[in-house]
Design an enzyme around this catalytic site. Structure first.
Site, PDB file in Angstrom:
ATOM      1  N   LYS A   1       0.847  -1.193   0.000  1.00 31.65           N
ATOM      2  CA  LYS A   1       0.000   0.000   0.000  1.00 31.65           C
ATOM      3  C   LYS A   1       0.879   1.239   0.000  1.00 31.65           C
ATOM      4  O   LYS A   1       1.710   1.433   0.881  1.00 31.65           O
ATOM      5  CB  LYS A   1      -0.917   0.054   1.225  1.00 31.65           C
ATOM      6  CG  LYS A   1      -1.937   1.184   1.077  1.00 31.65           C
ATOM      7  CD  LYS A   1      -2.698   1.502   2.353  1.00 31.65           C
ATOM      8  CE  LYS A   1      -1.962   2.399   3.289  1.00 31.65           C
ATOM      9  NZ  LYS A   1      -1.707   3.770   2.749  1.00 31.65           N
TER      10      LYS A   1
ATOM     11  N   GLU B   1      10.519  -0.062  10.276  1.00 28.24           N
ATOM     12  CA  GLU B   1      11.461   1.053  10.172  1.00 28.24           C
ATOM     13  C   GLU B   1      10.691   2.280  10.627  1.00 28.24           C
ATOM     14  O   GLU B   1       9.834   2.783   9.905  1.00 28.24           O
ATOM     15  CB  GLU B   1      11.937   1.235   8.717  1.00 28.24           C
ATOM     16  CG  GLU B   1      12.714   0.062   8.172  1.00 28.24           C
ATOM     17  CD  GLU B   1      14.082  -0.104   8.829  1.00 28.24           C
ATOM     18  OE1 GLU B   1      14.645   0.893   9.321  1.00 28.24           O
ATOM     19  OE2 GLU B   1      14.578  -1.237   8.843  1.00 28.24           O
TER      20      GLU B   1
ATOM     21  N   CYS C   1      13.412  10.162   8.777  1.00 24.51           N
ATOM     22  CA  CYS C   1      13.523   9.469  10.068  1.00 24.51           C
ATOM     23  C   CYS C   1      14.937   9.573  10.614  1.00 24.51           C
ATOM     24  O   CYS C   1      15.136   9.443  11.813  1.00 24.51           O
ATOM     25  CB  CYS C   1      13.068   8.026   9.943  1.00 24.51           C
ATOM     26  SG  CYS C   1      13.574   7.272   8.412  1.00 24.51           S
TER      27      CYS C   1
ATOM     28  N   GLU D   1       9.497  13.481  17.784  1.00 23.99           N
ATOM     29  CA  GLU D   1       9.876  13.572  16.372  1.00 23.99           C
ATOM     30  C   GLU D   1       8.988  14.618  15.712  1.00 23.99           C
ATOM     31  O   GLU D   1       7.778  14.437  15.592  1.00 23.99           O
ATOM     32  CB  GLU D   1       9.691  12.212  15.684  1.00 23.99           C
ATOM     33  CG  GLU D   1      10.149  12.245  14.242  1.00 23.99           C
ATOM     34  CD  GLU D   1      10.029  10.902  13.523  1.00 23.99           C
ATOM     35  OE1 GLU D   1       8.959  10.270  13.592  1.00 23.99           O
ATOM     36  OE2 GLU D   1      11.021  10.503  12.885  1.00 23.99           O
TER      37      GLU D   1
END
Ligand code: NAI
Ligand code: MG
Length: 494
Positions: free
Chosen positions: A184, A258, A293, A395
């Site tokens: 997806k 991840e 990231c 983050e």
């Protein structure tokens, strides 16, 4: 600024979702709009997949699996190498498509991503013959050996920040190892991924790779929970990573995750120099709006160089050009969407409101003028003594860097490690002994010394702590994530 049709040549026109080698609409007929983040205008209207579409894609993959796993690995590798060259031949179209839908600048980001995508297929294509097992010395009258077998149908879910490269990192190793896939794409950036799938399907048997478009809550969740999907590979937020892992636990399927990061950059006093400043800008990924990231978003500066280093950083960073992602002159493009843009602005506002934090440069995005037409954020740096306020812990996924003073090395490393994330880290010093001691002390899956580069095929990349499980980009990653080992033990005495 306005982005006109003349300024955006040759981007990929999607034909639908790829299921069983055919371009299809969603079963429900529902669609959703993909937006150009540089001007907030729609650029495509995509099928919105849900559970029925996942079922169809899984059925196509299931049908393709027996033949695909029986293809000699070397031959599968050859197909991946052909895909690599076909992607390379259309890399400019791919790069423009990525820039258009993600807002990542063509020159500084999107071209690199398109080329890296070809490289990923090349790298894994060349590794096909490494899918080997071993013999185990159990005695003269026993032959015991292992085989690396594919797992089956892999469910892959990817984000929008480097959508095509992150997709390739799942497709290439999984297919090389003989698996089939239902992937997806992220709802914000499906076009480049569909273009890659379009190229792949010119070489692959139907059903080996199936690509759906749609949202996480319906299509993503249906993949995570599908009983016939035998392996889940996810890249995205830690929050959704936990949801995927819970779904995997329900039926004991392996997961690769991840996830996010809040990576430290540790600058020693001897590195108060231009090369280190350039390195910090690269490590912070300012030219991809820090939507990475691995962004080195906590800057630990030694107190002796705190002010002088930040001055140099301001001079160089404010020299970067923010603008139309498709313009060759642009260094910095846009944030992906309104949700992320609003989130980044809130963090900046929090920093401005905090009395003990000092704004070094940057601030809130302009409310008028050309940059207000899109989700353009401005590189922003706050200075603070503390490592435990929100901006230093969460983050942000936007160009907001927090600079923190240190004097004692052990304390600096303690602060660097005081995070539930552990993805990347950056260390800056001429003293290689010091640099390597710090590299070993830091709890991160990837530490760079005196550089702030991106991943390269061949390196095992992945996170410590809540930054993830498993490794990508490497042979080890392919073997551990996309094969299962079978032992065969034969009694030779009969
Ligand atoms: P997200 O983690 O929600 O989205 C990533 C992918 O997961 C998308 O394809 C999405 O459709 C899918 N997804 C979402 N919810 C799902 C569910 N319940 N089940 C299955 N699939 C699901 O990330 P989002 O919302 O785009 O960004 C939020 C934050 O996540 C960012 O601010 C950033 O901190 C982090 N992030 C980290 C990335 C990384 O590379 N580590 C990439 C993207 C986001
Ligand atoms: Mg989300």
């Amino acid at each position: 600024m306005s982005i006109t049709a003349e300024k955006t040549p040759a981007t990929y026109q999607p034909k639908g979702m790829l299921v069983g080698g055919k371009w299809v609409d969603s079963a429900s007929g529902t669609r959703f709009a993909v937006e150009n983040p540089a001007n907030r205008k729609p650029i495509a209207d995509m099928p919105r997949a849900a559970a029925a579409d996942v079922d169809a894609a899984v059925a196509a993959a299931e049908k393709a699996f027996p033949a695909w796993k029986s293809v000699v690995p070397r031959e599968r590798g050859k197909l991946l190498l052909e895909i690599a060259e076909a992607i390379q031949a259309r890399s400019e179209e791919l790069a423009r498509t990525i820039a258009l839908e993600t807002g990542n600048a063509l020159r500084t980001q999107a071209r690199g991503e398109a080329n890296m995508t070809a490289d990923i297929f090349r790298y894994f294509g060349g590794l096909a013959s490494e899918l080997k097992g071993e013999t185990v010395p159990l005695g003269e009258h026993v032959l015991s050996y292992t085989r690396r077998e594919p797992i089956g149908i892999v469910g892959a879910i990817i984000p929008w920040n480097a959508p095509v490269m992150l997709g390739a990192l799942k497709i290439a190793p999984a297919l090389c190892a003989g698996n089939v896939m239902v992937l997806k794409a992220a709802e914000d950036a499906p076009l480049g991924v569909l273009m890659m799938a379009d190229i792949c399907q010119q070489f692959l048997p139907p059903g080996v790779l199936n690509v759906l478009t749609g949202y996480g809550a319906d299509a993503g969740a249906a993949i995570a929970n599908h009983p016939k999907i035998r392996k889940l590979s996810f890249t995205g937020s830690t929050e959704v990573g936990k949801v995927i892992m819970r779904a995997a636990a329900e039926r004991i399927v392996p997961v690769s995750l991840e996830l996010g990061g809040k990576s430290p950059s540790l600058v020693y006093p001897d590195a108060d120099e231009d090369w280190a400043v350039d390195g910090i800008i690269a490590a912070m990924r300012f030219t991809r709006q820090s939507q990475s990231c691995t962004a080195g978003s906590r800057l630990f500066l030694h107190e002796d160089i705190f002010d002088s280093f930040l001055k140099k950083l301001e001079k160089k960073t404010t020299g970067l050009k923010i603008g139309d992602p498709l313009d060759e002159a642009t260094d910095i493009g846009t944030i992906i969407n309104n949700k992320q843009f609003t989130k980044v602005c809130k963090y900046v506002q929090d920093g401005l409101d905090r009395s003990d934090a000092q704004l070094v440069f940057g601030g809130l995005p302009p409310k008028t003028g050309p940059l207000s037409e899109g989700y353009f954020a401005i590189p922003t740096v706050f200075a603070d003594r503390s490592n435990d306020w929100r901006l230093a812990r969460e983050e942000i996924f936007g160009p907001v860097l927090v600079a923190i003073r240190w004097s004692d090395e052990a304390e600096a490393i303690r602060m660097a490690n005081d995070s539930h994330y552990g993805l990347a880290a950056y260390i800056w010093t001429h003293d290689i002994g010091k640099g390597l001691r710090a590299a070993h002390a830091i709890e991160s899956g990837w530490v760079q010394v005196n550089q702030g580069g991106g991943q390269t095929p061949g390196m095992s990349y992945g996170g410590y702590k809540q930054s993830g499980i498993g490794r990508e980009f490497s042979l080890e990653g392919m073997l551990d994530s996309f094969t299962q080992r079978k032992s065969v033990t034969v009694n030779l005495a009969v």
